[in-house]
Motif scaffolding. Structure first.
Motif, PDB file in Angstrom:
ATOM      1  N   PRO A   1      13.696   1.961   0.016  1.00 12.76           N
ATOM      2  CA  PRO A   1      12.842   3.275   0.378  1.00 12.76           C
ATOM      3  C   PRO A   1      13.692   4.156   1.038  1.00 12.76           C
ATOM      4  N   PRO A   2      13.558   5.346   0.991  1.00 12.51           N
ATOM      5  CA  PRO A   2      14.366   6.192   1.566  1.00 12.51           C
ATOM      6  C   PRO A   2      14.585   6.021   3.085  1.00 12.51           C
ATOM      7  N   SER A   3      13.704   5.575   3.796  1.00 10.55           N
ATOM      8  CA  SER A   3      13.826   5.184   5.239  1.00 10.55           C
ATOM      9  C   SER A   3      14.725   4.372   5.597  1.00 10.55           C
ATOM     10  N   LEU A   4      15.265   3.441   4.532  1.00  3.78           N
ATOM     11  CA  LEU A   4      16.192   2.391   4.750  1.00  3.78           C
ATOM     12  C   LEU A   4      17.661   2.650   4.349  1.00  3.78           C
ATOM     13  N   HIS A   5      17.740   3.966   3.751  1.00  2.00           N
ATOM     14  CA  HIS A   5      19.120   4.349   3.223  1.00  2.00           C
ATOM     15  C   HIS A   5      20.077   4.456   4.171  1.00  2.00           C
ATOM     16  N   PRO A   6      19.854   4.640   5.352  1.00  2.28           N
ATOM     17  CA  PRO A   6      20.748   4.904   6.378  1.00  2.28           C
ATOM     18  C   PRO A   6      21.576   3.513   6.674  1.00  2.28           C
ATOM     19  N   TYR A   7      20.889   2.680   6.584  1.00  3.40           N
ATOM     20  CA  TYR A   7      21.552   1.135   6.659  1.00  3.40           C
ATOM     21  C   TYR A   7      22.786   1.168   5.667  1.00  3.40           C
ATOM     22  N   LEU A   8      22.886   1.911   4.732  1.00  2.00           N
ATOM     23  CA  LEU A   8      23.910   1.776   3.710  1.00  2.00           C
ATOM     24  C   LEU A   8      25.164   2.561   4.203  1.00  2.00           C
TER      25      LEU A   8
END
Length: 183
Positions: A28-35
């Protein structure tokens, strides 16, 4: 909101970054920062994020879901014993359950909910339990099954047999396992 220490996310995030485009499409977009953002090993992150990252990683690895989860647990136990928690290794006169006790003493330093307990019933047999974990999941139990088994093997347990006896995801009060090995 329950939290997990950054050390529990590092390996997951490294894998997902190695498959960045596939991971970005699945997360989900909310977890993209982990990348993209640095994971701080000593910081606390939402346990729900850990579970979501695990689910995406498992879906990306070929093989049966249960086998992948177990292998993730095995790899995590080895990583702990060969890396940051290598000081937990055993002395020659320790029994195999000693390493499992030491490994699971880490639970409280990695998760802000739940407790782990190991009870050696007799030489070669132990009951293991996770109680009051805020976000039980079949994924975490699968990983724990592999982690428990590998911790005991690394501690010297031969011909190990480990069976999950109950799980909160199936309506039980606790997640517990029975482990038996040759003495």
């Amino acid at each position: 909101m329950s939290k997990a220490k950054g050390t529990t996310l590092v390996t997951l995030v490294k894998f997902l970054r190695s498959q960045r485009e596939r991971a970005r499409a699945a997360l989900p977009p909310s977890l993209h920062p982990y990348l993209d953002e640095r994971i701080h090993a000593s910081s606390w992150y939402p346990e729900a994020d850990l579970l979501s990252l695990m689910r995406v990683m498992v879906a990306m690895i070929p093989g049966s879901r249960d086998a992948v989860l177990s292998q993730m647990g095995v790899a995590l136990a080895r990583e702990h014993m060969e890396g940051i928690y290598g000081h937990l290794k055993l002395d020659a006169n320790d029994d195999p359950a000693t390493l499992a006790r030491r490994c699971f003493a880490l639970w409280g330093s990695q998760h802000d909910t739940g407790t782990f307990r190991i009870e050696v019933e007799r030489p070669g047999r132990a009951l293991l339990e996770v109680r009051d974990y805020a976000l039980p999941s079949s994924e975490m139990c699968g990983i724990l099954t592999g982690y428990l088994g590998e911790s005991l093997r690394l501690g010297g347990a031969a011909n190990l047999r480990i069976v999950e006896l109950s799980c909160r995801t199936a309506g039980s009060d606790v997640c517990n396992w029975s482990a038996e090995w040759d003495v």
